[in-house]
Design a protein around this motif. Structure first.
Motif, PDB file in Angstrom:
ATOM      1  N   MET A 278       0.838  -1.195   0.000  1.00  0.00           N
ATOM      2  CA  MET A 278       0.000   0.000   0.000  1.00  0.00           C
ATOM      3  C   MET A 278       0.873   1.244   0.000  1.00  0.00           C
ATOM      4  SD  MET A 278      -3.278  -0.741   2.432  1.00  0.00           S
ATOM      5  CE  MET A 278      -4.126   0.668   1.698  1.00  0.00           C
ATOM      6  N   ALA A 279       0.442   2.239  -0.751  1.00  0.00           N
ATOM      7  CA  ALA A 279       1.105   3.541  -0.762  1.00  0.00           C
ATOM      8  C   ALA A 279       0.300   4.477   0.116  1.00  0.00           C
ATOM      9  CB  ALA A 279       1.205   4.094  -2.183  1.00  0.00           C
ATOM     10  N   GLU A 280       0.698   4.584   1.372  1.00  0.00           N
ATOM     11  CA  GLU A 280       0.037   5.450   2.343  1.00  0.00           C
ATOM     12  C   GLU A 280       1.001   6.466   2.926  1.00  0.00           C
ATOM     13  OE1 GLU A 280      -2.802   2.573   4.776  1.00  0.00           O
ATOM     14  OE2 GLU A 280      -0.835   1.684   4.424  1.00  0.00           O
ATOM     15  N   VAL A 281       2.286   6.192   2.795  1.00  0.00           N
ATOM     16  CA  VAL A 281       3.331   7.045   3.344  1.00  0.00           C
ATOM     17  C   VAL A 281       3.997   7.778   2.176  1.00  0.00           C
ATOM     18  CG1 VAL A 281       5.436   7.094   4.733  1.00  0.00           C
ATOM     19  CG2 VAL A 281       3.692   5.349   5.164  1.00  0.00           C
ATOM     20  N   PRO A 282       4.134   9.094   2.243  1.00  0.00           N
ATOM     21  CA  PRO A 282       4.715   9.830   1.112  1.00  0.00           C
ATOM     22  C   PRO A 282       6.056   9.287   0.637  1.00  0.00           C
ATOM     23  CG  PRO A 282       3.739  11.362   2.669  1.00  0.00           C
ATOM     24  CD  PRO A 282       3.661  10.010   3.300  1.00  0.00           C
ATOM     25  N   SER A 283       6.869   8.765   1.554  1.00  0.00           N
ATOM     26  CA  SER A 283       8.183   8.251   1.147  1.00  0.00           C
ATOM     27  C   SER A 283       8.062   7.133   0.119  1.00  0.00           C
ATOM     28  CB  SER A 283       8.957   7.756   2.375  1.00  0.00           C
ATOM     29  OG  SER A 283       8.275   6.697   3.016  1.00  0.00           O
ATOM     30  N   LEU A 284       7.009   6.320   0.209  1.00  0.00           N
ATOM     31  CA  LEU A 284       6.862   5.238  -0.752  1.00  0.00           C
ATOM     32  C   LEU A 284       6.577   5.786  -2.151  1.00  0.00           C
ATOM     33  CD1 LEU A 284       5.589   1.770  -0.345  1.00  0.00           C
ATOM     34  CD2 LEU A 284       4.583   3.060  -2.219  1.00  0.00           C
ATOM     35  N   ALA A 285       5.757   6.847  -2.216  1.00  0.00           N
ATOM     36  CA  ALA A 285       5.486   7.460  -3.514  1.00  0.00           C
ATOM     37  C   ALA A 285       6.758   8.044  -4.120  1.00  0.00           C
ATOM     38  CB  ALA A 285       4.420   8.546  -3.363  1.00  0.00           C
ATOM     39  N   LEU A 286       7.587   8.642  -3.269  1.00  0.00           N
ATOM     40  CA  LEU A 286       8.826   9.251  -3.754  1.00  0.00           C
ATOM     41  C   LEU A 286       9.827   8.196  -4.228  1.00  0.00           C
ATOM     42  CD1 LEU A 286       9.221  11.982  -0.984  1.00  0.00           C
ATOM     43  CD2 LEU A 286       8.482  12.324  -3.351  1.00  0.00           C
TER      44      LEU A 286
END
Length: 546
Positions: free
Chosen positions: A408-416
Protein backbone atom coordinates in the motif's frame (compact mmCIF):
# COMPACT_ATOMS: atom_id res chain seq x y z
CA UNK A 1 -25.29 33.41 -1.05
CA UNK A 2 -23.17 30.29 -1.48
CA UNK A 3 -21.34 28.23 1.13
CA UNK A 4 -18.74 25.61 0.34
CA UNK A 5 -17.56 22.36 1.87
CA UNK A 6 -16.58 18.83 0.84
CA UNK A 7 -19.24 17.03 -1.14
CA UNK A 8 -20.00 13.36 -0.55
CA UNK A 9 -20.99 11.78 -3.86
CA UNK A 10 -22.70 13.78 -6.62
CA UNK A 11 -26.20 13.95 -5.17
CA UNK A 12 -28.41 17.03 -5.25
CA UNK A 13 -31.14 18.05 -2.82
CA UNK A 14 -33.36 21.10 -2.37
CA UNK A 15 -35.70 22.06 0.45
CA UNK A 16 -36.06 23.81 3.82
CA UNK A 17 -33.42 23.20 6.45
CA UNK A 18 -33.83 21.89 9.97
CA UNK A 19 -31.12 22.11 12.61
CA UNK A 20 -30.01 19.42 15.02
CA UNK A 21 -30.69 20.46 18.64
CA UNK A 22 -27.76 21.70 20.68
CA UNK A 23 -26.07 19.18 23.01
CA UNK A 24 -27.37 18.82 26.56
CA UNK A 25 -26.03 21.39 29.00
CA UNK A 26 -23.05 20.34 31.08
CA UNK A 27 -24.16 18.93 34.45
CA UNK A 28 -23.64 21.22 37.44
CA UNK A 29 -20.52 20.48 39.45
CA UNK A 30 -22.26 20.22 42.83
CA UNK A 31 -21.99 17.90 45.81
CA UNK A 32 -24.05 14.72 45.84
CA UNK A 33 -27.05 14.69 48.21
CA UNK A 34 -28.35 11.19 47.48
CA UNK A 35 -26.85 7.99 48.86
CA UNK A 36 -23.72 6.93 46.95
CA UNK A 37 -24.88 3.33 46.37
CA UNK A 38 -28.21 4.57 45.01
CA UNK A 39 -26.45 6.98 42.63
CA UNK A 40 -24.05 4.26 41.48
CA UNK A 41 -26.94 1.90 40.79
CA UNK A 42 -28.77 4.60 38.81
CA UNK A 43 -25.65 5.30 36.75
CA UNK A 44 -25.15 1.59 36.01
CA UNK A 45 -28.78 1.26 34.92
CA UNK A 46 -28.40 4.23 32.56
CA UNK A 47 -25.21 2.78 31.03
CA UNK A 48 -26.90 -0.59 30.53
CA UNK A 49 -30.03 0.96 29.01
CA UNK A 50 -28.02 3.05 26.54
CA UNK A 51 -25.91 0.03 25.57
CA UNK A 52 -29.02 -2.02 24.91
CA UNK A 53 -30.59 0.81 22.89
CA UNK A 54 -27.46 1.11 20.72
CA UNK A 55 -27.34 -2.63 20.07
CA UNK A 56 -31.01 -2.66 19.06
CA UNK A 57 -30.49 0.27 16.71
CA UNK A 58 -27.45 -1.47 15.23
CA UNK A 59 -29.49 -4.55 14.40
CA UNK A 60 -32.13 -2.35 12.78
CA UNK A 61 -29.57 -0.40 10.73
CA UNK A 62 -27.35 -3.29 9.58
CA UNK A 63 -24.20 -2.99 7.45
CA UNK A 64 -21.46 -0.51 8.35
CA UNK A 65 -23.83 1.31 10.70
CA UNK A 66 -24.26 -1.82 12.83
CA UNK A 67 -20.48 -2.07 13.30
CA UNK A 68 -20.31 1.56 14.46
CA UNK A 69 -23.26 1.23 16.84
CA UNK A 70 -21.98 -2.06 18.25
CA UNK A 71 -18.69 -0.32 19.03
CA UNK A 72 -20.60 2.41 20.87
CA UNK A 73 -22.56 -0.20 22.84
CA UNK A 74 -19.26 -1.70 23.97
CA UNK A 75 -18.19 1.73 25.21
CA UNK A 76 -21.30 1.98 27.37
CA UNK A 77 -20.41 -1.41 28.86
CA UNK A 78 -16.73 -0.60 29.43
CA UNK A 79 -15.89 -1.76 32.99
CA UNK A 80 -13.10 0.79 33.35
CA UNK A 81 -15.53 3.64 32.72
CA UNK A 82 -18.07 2.14 35.11
CA UNK A 83 -15.42 1.84 37.80
CA UNK A 84 -14.30 5.45 37.27
CA UNK A 85 -17.91 6.68 37.49
CA UNK A 86 -18.48 4.76 40.71
CA UNK A 87 -15.29 6.16 42.23
CA UNK A 88 -16.31 9.73 41.38
CA UNK A 89 -19.76 9.22 42.91
CA UNK A 90 -18.21 7.73 46.05
CA UNK A 91 -15.95 10.79 46.27
CA UNK A 92 -19.02 13.03 46.48
CA UNK A 93 -20.19 13.98 42.99
CA UNK A 94 -23.59 13.34 41.38
CA UNK A 95 -24.22 10.53 38.90
CA UNK A 96 -24.67 13.03 36.03
CA UNK A 97 -21.43 14.84 36.82
CA UNK A 98 -19.54 11.59 37.36
CA UNK A 99 -20.63 10.31 33.93
CA UNK A 100 -19.72 13.63 32.31
CA UNK A 101 -16.25 13.80 33.89
CA UNK A 102 -15.40 10.11 33.40
CA UNK A 103 -16.36 10.13 29.73
CA UNK A 104 -14.60 13.47 29.17
CA UNK A 105 -11.41 12.12 30.72
CA UNK A 106 -11.49 9.01 28.56
CA UNK A 107 -12.37 11.08 25.49
CA UNK A 108 -9.37 13.34 26.04
CA UNK A 109 -7.14 10.28 26.30
CA UNK A 110 -8.41 8.88 22.99
CA UNK A 111 -8.10 12.24 21.22
CA UNK A 112 -4.47 12.37 22.28
CA UNK A 113 -3.86 8.95 20.74
CA UNK A 114 -5.16 10.02 17.32
CA UNK A 115 -5.85 7.61 14.46
CA UNK A 116 -8.39 4.85 15.03
CA UNK A 117 -8.64 5.62 18.74
CA UNK A 118 -9.10 9.34 18.02
CA UNK A 119 -12.10 8.40 15.89
CA UNK A 120 -13.61 6.58 18.86
CA UNK A 121 -13.50 9.82 20.90
CA UNK A 122 -16.40 11.37 18.94
CA UNK A 123 -18.46 8.24 19.42
CA UNK A 124 -17.70 8.32 23.15
CA UNK A 125 -19.08 11.85 23.47
CA UNK A 126 -22.35 10.72 21.91
CA UNK A 127 -22.63 7.81 24.37
CA UNK A 128 -22.08 10.23 27.26
CA UNK A 129 -24.89 12.49 26.01
CA UNK A 130 -27.27 9.55 25.84
CA UNK A 131 -26.38 8.33 29.34
CA UNK A 132 -26.82 11.82 30.82
CA UNK A 133 -30.17 12.19 29.04
CA UNK A 134 -31.26 8.89 30.55
CA UNK A 135 -30.27 10.10 34.01
CA UNK A 136 -32.23 13.34 33.51
CA UNK A 137 -35.26 11.55 32.16
CA UNK A 138 -35.19 13.53 28.90
CA UNK A 139 -34.74 12.55 25.28
CA UNK A 140 -31.19 12.64 23.96
CA UNK A 141 -30.62 15.31 21.29
CA UNK A 142 -31.56 13.73 17.99
CA UNK A 143 -32.85 14.33 14.49
CA UNK A 144 -35.75 16.83 14.56
CA UNK A 145 -39.23 15.66 13.60
CA UNK A 146 -41.02 17.19 10.64
CA UNK A 147 -44.12 16.50 8.57
CA UNK A 148 -42.30 17.71 5.45
CA UNK A 149 -38.98 16.57 3.89
CA UNK A 150 -36.00 18.72 4.88
CA UNK A 151 -32.22 19.11 4.71
CA UNK A 152 -30.54 18.46 8.04
CA UNK A 153 -27.84 20.85 9.30
CA UNK A 154 -25.62 19.99 12.27
CA UNK A 155 -22.20 20.59 13.81
CA UNK A 156 -21.67 16.91 13.15
CA UNK A 157 -23.81 13.82 13.39
CA UNK A 158 -23.42 11.02 15.89
CA UNK A 159 -23.21 7.55 14.32
CA UNK A 160 -26.56 6.54 15.84
CA UNK A 161 -28.27 9.56 14.29
CA UNK A 162 -26.71 9.07 10.85
CA UNK A 163 -27.41 5.36 10.80
CA UNK A 164 -31.10 5.73 11.58
CA UNK A 165 -32.08 8.70 9.45
CA UNK A 166 -35.52 8.52 7.89
CA UNK A 167 -34.66 9.02 4.23
CA UNK A 168 -38.28 9.67 3.33
CA UNK A 169 -37.88 12.90 5.31
CA UNK A 170 -34.16 13.77 5.28
CA UNK A 171 -33.23 14.90 1.77
CA UNK A 172 -29.59 15.68 2.50
CA UNK A 173 -27.00 16.49 5.16
CA UNK A 174 -24.83 19.53 5.86
CA UNK A 175 -22.29 19.54 8.68
CA UNK A 176 -19.96 22.19 9.99
CA UNK A 177 -17.34 19.67 11.07
CA UNK A 178 -15.90 16.53 9.56
CA UNK A 179 -13.96 15.61 6.46
CA UNK A 180 -14.30 13.06 3.65
CA UNK A 181 -13.36 10.19 5.99
CA UNK A 182 -15.60 11.19 8.92
CA UNK A 183 -18.36 8.84 10.05
CA UNK A 184 -20.96 11.22 8.65
CA UNK A 185 -19.33 11.15 5.22
CA UNK A 186 -18.81 7.39 5.20
CA UNK A 187 -22.34 6.56 6.35
CA UNK A 188 -23.92 9.16 4.05
CA UNK A 189 -22.04 7.61 1.14
CA UNK A 190 -23.08 4.10 2.15
CA UNK A 191 -26.73 5.24 2.30
CA UNK A 192 -26.44 7.21 -0.99
CA UNK A 193 -27.72 10.41 0.61
CA UNK A 194 -26.41 13.79 -0.67
CA UNK A 195 -24.12 15.43 1.88
CA UNK A 196 -21.60 18.23 2.23
CA UNK A 197 -19.32 18.17 5.25
CA UNK A 198 -16.94 20.76 6.68
CA UNK A 199 -19.14 23.69 5.57
CA UNK A 200 -17.78 26.98 6.87
CA UNK A 201 -20.74 29.18 7.86
CA UNK A 202 -23.14 26.30 8.55
CA UNK A 203 -23.67 27.63 12.09
CA UNK A 204 -25.26 30.79 10.71
CA UNK A 205 -27.93 29.03 8.64
CA UNK A 206 -31.45 29.89 9.80
CA UNK A 207 -34.16 27.30 10.41
CA UNK A 208 -36.58 26.75 7.47
CA UNK A 209 -34.41 28.64 4.99
CA UNK A 210 -34.72 27.05 1.54
CA UNK A 211 -31.37 25.74 0.35
CA UNK A 212 -29.93 23.79 -2.55
CA UNK A 213 -27.27 21.22 -1.72
CA UNK A 214 -25.08 20.12 -4.64
CA UNK A 215 -22.51 17.57 -3.48
CA UNK A 216 -21.02 17.32 -6.96
CA UNK A 217 -19.99 20.99 -6.94
CA UNK A 218 -19.49 21.18 -3.14
CA UNK A 219 -21.88 24.13 -2.88
CA UNK A 220 -24.80 25.15 -0.68
CA UNK A 221 -27.07 27.85 -2.14
CA UNK A 222 -28.75 29.74 0.71
CA UNK A 223 -32.19 31.36 0.24
CA UNK A 224 -32.50 29.58 -3.10
CA UNK A 225 -34.98 31.06 -5.57
CA UNK A 226 -37.77 29.07 -7.20
CA UNK A 227 -35.71 28.99 -10.39
CA UNK A 228 -32.63 27.65 -8.57
CA UNK A 229 -34.72 24.99 -6.85
CA UNK A 230 -36.35 23.93 -10.14
CA UNK A 231 -32.93 23.74 -11.82
CA UNK A 232 -31.56 21.66 -8.95
CA UNK A 233 -34.46 19.22 -9.09
CA UNK A 234 -34.02 18.85 -12.85
CA UNK A 235 -30.32 18.09 -12.41
CA UNK A 236 -31.20 15.68 -9.61
CA UNK A 237 -33.46 13.71 -11.96
CA UNK A 238 -30.65 13.53 -14.53
CA UNK A 239 -28.26 12.32 -11.84
CA UNK A 240 -30.71 9.68 -10.62
CA UNK A 241 -31.26 8.45 -14.18
CA UNK A 242 -27.52 8.09 -14.73
CA UNK A 243 -27.03 6.44 -11.34
CA UNK A 244 -29.76 3.88 -12.02
CA UNK A 245 -28.46 2.92 -15.45
CA UNK A 246 -27.87 -0.81 -16.10
CA UNK A 247 -24.78 -2.21 -14.36
CA UNK A 248 -21.77 -2.52 -16.63
CA UNK A 249 -18.04 -2.91 -16.08
CA UNK A 250 -16.25 0.32 -15.18
CA UNK A 251 -15.05 2.13 -18.29
CA UNK A 252 -14.48 5.54 -19.81
CA UNK A 253 -16.47 6.90 -22.75
CA UNK A 254 -13.84 5.62 -25.22
CA UNK A 255 -13.98 2.08 -23.81
CA UNK A 256 -10.86 2.32 -21.63
CA UNK A 257 -11.51 -0.15 -18.82
CA UNK A 258 -11.32 0.94 -15.18
CA UNK A 259 -12.36 -1.98 -12.94
CA UNK A 260 -14.61 -0.92 -10.06
CA UNK A 261 -13.77 -2.98 -6.98
CA UNK A 262 -15.29 -3.15 -3.50
CA UNK A 263 -13.88 -2.19 -0.11
CA UNK A 264 -15.11 -4.88 2.29
CA UNK A 265 -14.73 -5.50 6.02
CA UNK A 266 -16.03 -9.08 6.14
CA UNK A 267 -17.10 -11.89 3.83
CA UNK A 268 -20.77 -11.28 4.72
CA UNK A 269 -20.67 -8.01 2.74
CA UNK A 270 -19.78 -9.76 -0.53
CA UNK A 271 -23.32 -10.50 -1.76
CA UNK A 272 -24.45 -6.87 -1.60
CA UNK A 273 -21.26 -5.69 -3.31
CA UNK A 274 -21.78 -8.16 -6.16
CA UNK A 275 -25.41 -7.08 -6.53
CA UNK A 276 -24.24 -3.49 -6.95
CA UNK A 277 -21.74 -4.42 -9.66
CA UNK A 278 -18.44 -5.15 -7.91
CA UNK A 279 -15.93 -6.53 -10.40
CA UNK A 280 -13.88 -7.90 -7.53
CA UNK A 281 -12.44 -6.69 -4.23
CA UNK A 282 -9.86 -3.93 -4.04
CA UNK A 283 -9.52 -3.86 -0.25
CA UNK A 284 -10.47 -6.61 2.17
CA UNK A 285 -9.78 -5.46 5.72
CA UNK A 286 -8.76 -8.38 7.91
CA UNK A 287 -8.82 -6.50 11.23
CA UNK A 288 -12.27 -7.86 12.14
CA UNK A 289 -10.59 -11.20 12.87
CA UNK A 290 -8.12 -9.66 15.31
CA UNK A 291 -9.50 -6.58 17.07
CA UNK A 292 -11.74 -8.30 19.64
CA UNK A 293 -9.41 -11.26 20.24
CA UNK A 294 -7.23 -11.81 23.30
CA UNK A 295 -5.00 -14.11 21.25
CA UNK A 296 -4.12 -14.06 17.56
CA UNK A 297 -6.66 -16.16 15.60
CA UNK A 298 -5.47 -19.58 14.46
CA UNK A 299 -4.49 -20.37 10.89
CA UNK A 300 -7.56 -22.61 10.59
CA UNK A 301 -9.97 -19.87 11.76
CA UNK A 302 -8.47 -17.32 9.41
CA UNK A 303 -8.48 -19.79 6.51
CA UNK A 304 -12.20 -20.38 6.98
CA UNK A 305 -12.99 -16.66 6.71
CA UNK A 306 -10.68 -16.03 3.75
CA UNK A 307 -12.07 -19.05 1.90
CA UNK A 308 -15.63 -17.74 2.34
CA UNK A 309 -14.57 -14.43 0.81
CA UNK A 310 -12.70 -15.91 -2.13
CA UNK A 311 -15.51 -18.35 -2.94
CA UNK A 312 -17.82 -15.36 -3.43
CA UNK A 313 -15.63 -14.05 -6.26
CA UNK A 314 -14.71 -17.01 -8.50
CA UNK A 315 -12.23 -15.94 -11.16
CA UNK A 316 -12.24 -12.35 -9.88
CA UNK A 317 -9.44 -10.29 -8.36
CA UNK A 318 -9.56 -10.10 -4.56
CA UNK A 319 -7.03 -7.84 -2.83
CA UNK A 320 -6.52 -8.67 0.85
CA UNK A 321 -4.67 -6.33 3.19
CA UNK A 322 -2.48 -7.93 5.84
CA UNK A 323 -3.37 -6.99 9.40
CA UNK A 324 -3.26 -3.20 9.72
CA UNK A 325 -2.95 -2.70 13.45
CA UNK A 326 -0.53 -1.45 16.04
CA UNK A 327 -0.47 1.27 18.64
CA UNK A 328 -3.52 3.05 17.19
CA UNK A 329 -5.49 -0.25 17.24
CA UNK A 330 -3.89 -1.88 20.30
CA UNK A 331 -3.69 -5.66 20.35
CA UNK A 332 -2.17 -7.32 23.41
CA UNK A 333 -0.57 -10.01 21.26
CA UNK A 334 0.88 -7.52 18.75
CA UNK A 335 1.77 -4.21 20.35
CA UNK A 336 -0.05 -2.56 23.23
CA UNK A 337 2.81 -0.32 24.38
CA UNK A 338 1.88 3.32 24.93
CA UNK A 339 3.19 5.66 22.24
CA UNK A 340 3.02 9.45 22.31
CA UNK A 341 2.12 9.61 18.61
CA UNK A 342 0.73 6.24 17.54
CA UNK A 343 -0.13 7.37 14.00
CA UNK A 344 3.64 7.59 13.46
CA UNK A 345 4.48 4.56 15.57
CA UNK A 346 4.78 0.79 15.38
CA UNK A 347 1.79 -0.01 13.19
CA UNK A 348 0.99 -1.87 9.99
CA UNK A 349 3.91 -3.81 8.50
CA UNK A 350 6.21 -2.37 11.16
CA UNK A 351 4.31 -4.17 13.91
CA UNK A 352 3.96 -7.35 11.87
CA UNK A 353 7.68 -7.44 11.17
CA UNK A 354 8.42 -7.35 14.89
CA UNK A 355 5.92 -10.21 15.34
CA UNK A 356 6.67 -12.16 12.17
CA UNK A 357 4.94 -15.32 13.39
CA UNK A 358 1.59 -13.47 13.21
CA UNK A 359 2.31 -12.36 9.66
CA UNK A 360 3.44 -15.87 8.66
CA UNK A 361 0.27 -17.39 10.08
CA UNK A 362 -1.91 -14.91 8.20
CA UNK A 363 -0.10 -15.46 4.91
CA UNK A 364 -0.27 -19.24 5.40
CA UNK A 365 -4.03 -19.04 5.94
CA UNK A 366 -4.36 -16.92 2.79
CA UNK A 367 -2.28 -19.39 0.76
CA UNK A 368 -4.50 -22.25 1.94
CA UNK A 369 -7.62 -20.31 0.94
CA UNK A 370 -6.02 -19.33 -2.37
CA UNK A 371 -5.31 -22.99 -3.19
CA UNK A 372 -8.89 -24.07 -2.38
CA UNK A 373 -10.64 -21.52 -4.62
CA UNK A 374 -10.51 -20.05 -8.13
CA UNK A 375 -10.38 -16.38 -7.09
CA UNK A 376 -7.36 -14.34 -8.17
CA UNK A 377 -5.89 -13.51 -4.75
CA UNK A 378 -3.63 -10.48 -4.35
CA UNK A 379 -2.15 -9.71 -0.92
CA UNK A 380 -0.70 -6.36 0.19
CA UNK A 381 1.12 -4.97 3.20
CA UNK A 382 -0.01 -1.77 4.96
CA UNK A 383 2.14 1.15 6.12
CA UNK A 384 5.14 0.45 3.87
CA UNK A 385 7.79 3.18 3.74
CA UNK A 386 10.36 2.16 1.12
CA UNK A 387 11.76 -0.53 -1.17
CA UNK A 388 13.52 -2.40 1.64
CA UNK A 389 10.24 -2.91 3.54
CA UNK A 390 8.43 -3.73 0.29
CA UNK A 391 11.03 -6.35 -0.65
CA UNK A 392 10.77 -7.92 2.81
CA UNK A 393 7.02 -8.42 2.53
CA UNK A 394 6.91 -9.45 -1.13
CA UNK A 395 9.69 -12.01 -0.73
CA UNK A 396 8.15 -13.49 2.42
CA UNK A 397 4.73 -13.71 0.74
CA UNK A 398 6.20 -15.46 -2.30
CA UNK A 399 8.22 -17.80 -0.09
CA UNK A 400 5.00 -18.94 1.58
CA UNK A 401 3.14 -19.36 -1.72
CA UNK A 402 1.23 -16.13 -2.38
CA UNK A 403 0.95 -15.70 -6.16
CA UNK A 404 0.57 -11.90 -6.28
CA UNK A 405 2.14 -9.72 -3.57
CA UNK A 406 2.17 -5.93 -3.32
CA UNK A 407 2.13 -2.96 -0.99
CA UNK A 408 0.00 0.00 0.00
CA UNK A 409 1.11 3.54 -0.76
CA UNK A 410 0.04 5.45 2.34
CA UNK A 411 3.33 7.05 3.34
CA UNK A 412 4.71 9.83 1.11
CA UNK A 413 8.18 8.25 1.15
CA UNK A 414 6.86 5.24 -0.75
CA UNK A 415 5.49 7.46 -3.51
CA UNK A 416 8.83 9.25 -3.75
CA UNK A 417 10.60 5.88 -4.08
CA UNK A 418 7.94 4.40 -6.37
CA UNK A 419 10.24 3.11 -9.12
CA UNK A 420 12.46 1.27 -6.63
CA UNK A 421 9.40 -0.29 -4.98
CA UNK A 422 7.79 -1.38 -8.23
CA UNK A 423 10.87 -3.22 -9.49
CA UNK A 424 9.96 -6.10 -7.17
CA UNK A 425 6.36 -5.47 -6.06
CA UNK A 426 3.58 -6.99 -8.19
CA UNK A 427 1.25 -4.06 -7.59
CA UNK A 428 0.69 -0.92 -5.52
CA UNK A 429 -2.59 0.20 -3.98
CA UNK A 430 -2.95 3.82 -2.89
CA UNK A 431 -4.64 4.35 0.48
CA UNK A 432 -5.68 7.96 -0.01
CA UNK A 433 -6.97 8.43 3.55
CA UNK A 434 -3.59 7.87 5.17
CA UNK A 435 -1.61 9.30 2.25
CA UNK A 436 -3.49 12.57 2.70
CA UNK A 437 -3.08 12.46 6.49
CA UNK A 438 0.67 12.00 6.32
CA UNK A 439 1.21 14.40 3.42
CA UNK A 440 -0.71 17.20 5.13
CA UNK A 441 0.42 16.37 8.71
CA UNK A 442 -3.26 16.35 9.72
CA UNK A 443 -4.80 13.55 11.79
CA UNK A 444 -7.69 12.28 9.68
CA UNK A 445 -9.83 11.75 12.78
CA UNK A 446 -9.24 15.17 14.34
CA UNK A 447 -12.04 17.63 13.61
CA UNK A 448 -9.88 20.73 14.17
CA UNK A 449 -7.76 19.89 11.11
CA UNK A 450 -10.49 18.29 8.98
CA UNK A 451 -10.07 20.96 6.29
CA UNK A 452 -6.56 19.65 5.61
CA UNK A 453 -7.82 16.09 5.13
CA UNK A 454 -8.76 16.56 1.49
CA UNK A 455 -7.34 14.23 -1.19
CA UNK A 456 -7.92 16.96 -3.79
CA UNK A 457 -4.92 18.84 -2.40
CA UNK A 458 -2.37 19.24 -5.21
CA UNK A 459 0.41 17.89 -2.99
CA UNK A 460 -1.51 14.60 -2.65
CA UNK A 461 -2.37 14.55 -6.35
CA UNK A 462 1.29 15.01 -7.28
CA UNK A 463 2.28 12.00 -5.19
CA UNK A 464 -0.46 9.95 -6.87
CA UNK A 465 0.81 11.07 -10.28
CA UNK A 466 4.32 9.99 -9.34
CA UNK A 467 2.97 6.54 -8.52
CA UNK A 468 0.95 6.44 -11.75
CA UNK A 469 3.93 7.39 -13.91
CA UNK A 470 6.14 4.77 -12.25
CA UNK A 471 3.43 2.16 -12.67
CA UNK A 472 3.10 2.85 -16.38
CA UNK A 473 6.90 2.80 -16.83
CA UNK A 474 7.35 -0.53 -15.03
CA UNK A 475 4.03 -2.12 -16.06
CA UNK A 476 2.94 -2.31 -12.41
CA UNK A 477 -0.79 -1.94 -11.65
CA UNK A 478 -1.61 1.05 -9.45
CA UNK A 479 -5.03 0.92 -7.79
CA UNK A 480 -6.76 3.33 -5.43
CA UNK A 481 -8.61 1.95 -2.41
CA UNK A 482 -9.15 5.01 -0.20
CA UNK A 483 -12.35 7.02 0.16
CA UNK A 484 -11.13 9.29 -2.65
CA UNK A 485 -12.13 6.65 -5.21
CA UNK A 486 -15.77 7.07 -4.15
CA UNK A 487 -15.71 10.76 -5.13
CA UNK A 488 -17.07 10.56 -8.69
CA UNK A 489 -15.30 13.72 -9.87
CA UNK A 490 -12.03 12.77 -8.23
CA UNK A 491 -12.30 9.25 -9.67
CA UNK A 492 -11.94 10.74 -13.16
CA UNK A 493 -8.84 12.66 -12.08
CA UNK A 494 -7.34 9.56 -10.44
CA UNK A 495 -7.65 7.65 -13.71
CA UNK A 496 -6.06 10.60 -15.47
CA UNK A 497 -3.16 10.42 -13.00
CA UNK A 498 -2.56 6.76 -13.81
CA UNK A 499 -4.82 4.72 -11.52
CA UNK A 500 -5.63 1.40 -13.20
CA UNK A 501 -8.49 0.39 -10.88
CA UNK A 502 -10.72 2.04 -8.28
CA UNK A 503 -11.96 0.44 -5.06
CA UNK A 504 -14.69 1.96 -2.90
CA UNK A 505 -17.76 1.37 -0.78
CA UNK A 506 -20.20 -0.46 -3.10
CA UNK A 507 -22.83 2.25 -2.63
CA UNK A 508 -20.64 4.58 -4.71
CA UNK A 509 -20.42 2.32 -7.77
CA UNK A 510 -23.38 3.84 -9.61
CA UNK A 511 -22.14 7.42 -9.20
CA UNK A 512 -18.58 6.61 -10.21
CA UNK A 513 -19.61 4.36 -13.10
CA UNK A 514 -21.82 7.12 -14.52
CA UNK A 515 -19.11 9.77 -14.10
CA UNK A 516 -16.41 7.72 -15.84
CA UNK A 517 -18.64 7.27 -18.88
CA UNK A 518 -18.67 11.03 -19.46
CA UNK A 519 -14.98 11.33 -20.42
CA UNK A 520 -12.35 9.72 -22.64
CA UNK A 521 -8.88 8.85 -21.35
CA UNK A 522 -7.29 11.96 -22.93
CA UNK A 523 -10.03 14.09 -21.34
CA UNK A 524 -9.42 12.50 -17.93
CA UNK A 525 -5.70 13.14 -18.32
CA UNK A 526 -6.39 16.77 -19.26
CA UNK A 527 -8.57 17.27 -16.17
CA UNK A 528 -5.86 15.69 -14.02
CA UNK A 529 -3.26 18.03 -15.49
CA UNK A 530 -5.47 21.02 -14.66
CA UNK A 531 -6.07 19.79 -11.11
CA UNK A 532 -2.31 19.54 -10.53
CA UNK A 533 -1.95 23.28 -11.17
CA UNK A 534 -4.16 24.26 -8.23
CA UNK A 535 -2.72 25.97 -5.19
CA UNK A 536 -5.24 24.56 -2.73
CA UNK A 537 -7.59 21.58 -2.54
CA UNK A 538 -10.51 23.87 -3.35
CA UNK A 539 -8.78 25.22 -6.47
CA UNK A 540 -7.78 21.76 -7.64
CA UNK A 541 -11.33 20.52 -7.16
CA UNK A 542 -12.71 23.31 -9.36
CA UNK A 543 -9.99 22.87 -12.00
CA UNK A 544 -10.37 19.10 -12.10
CA UNK A 545 -14.16 18.87 -12.18
CA UNK A 546 -15.63 18.07 -15.57
Amino acid sequence: MELHGIGVGRGIAAGPLKRMPEPLAEPADVARTADAEVEIAVAREALAAVGAWLRERGIAAGGEAKDVLDAQALMAADPTLAKDIAARITAGTTAERAVFDAFASFQKLLEGMGGYMGERATDLADVAQRVIARLRGVAAPGVPESDQPFILVAHDLAPADTALLDFTKVLGLITRDGGPTSHTAILARSKSIPAIVGVVGADALVENTVIVLDAGTNTVIVDASDTEVADALQRREAWLTASNAPITDGALKDGYLVPLLANLGSATEAAEAIALGAEGVGLFRTEFLFLDALLAPTVAHQEEQYTALLEAFPGKKVVVRALDAGADKPLSFLNDAHEENPALGLRGLRALRVNEHILRDQLTALVNAQNKTTADLWVMAPMVSDAEESDYFVELARELGINVAGVMAEVPSLALMAEQVMVNSDFVSIGTNDLTQYTMAADRMLGTVASYQDPWHPAVLRLIKQLGVAGALLDCPVGVCGEAAADANLAIVLVGLGATSLSMTPAAFADVRAALLTVTLPEAQALAAKALTGRTAAESRVLGTA
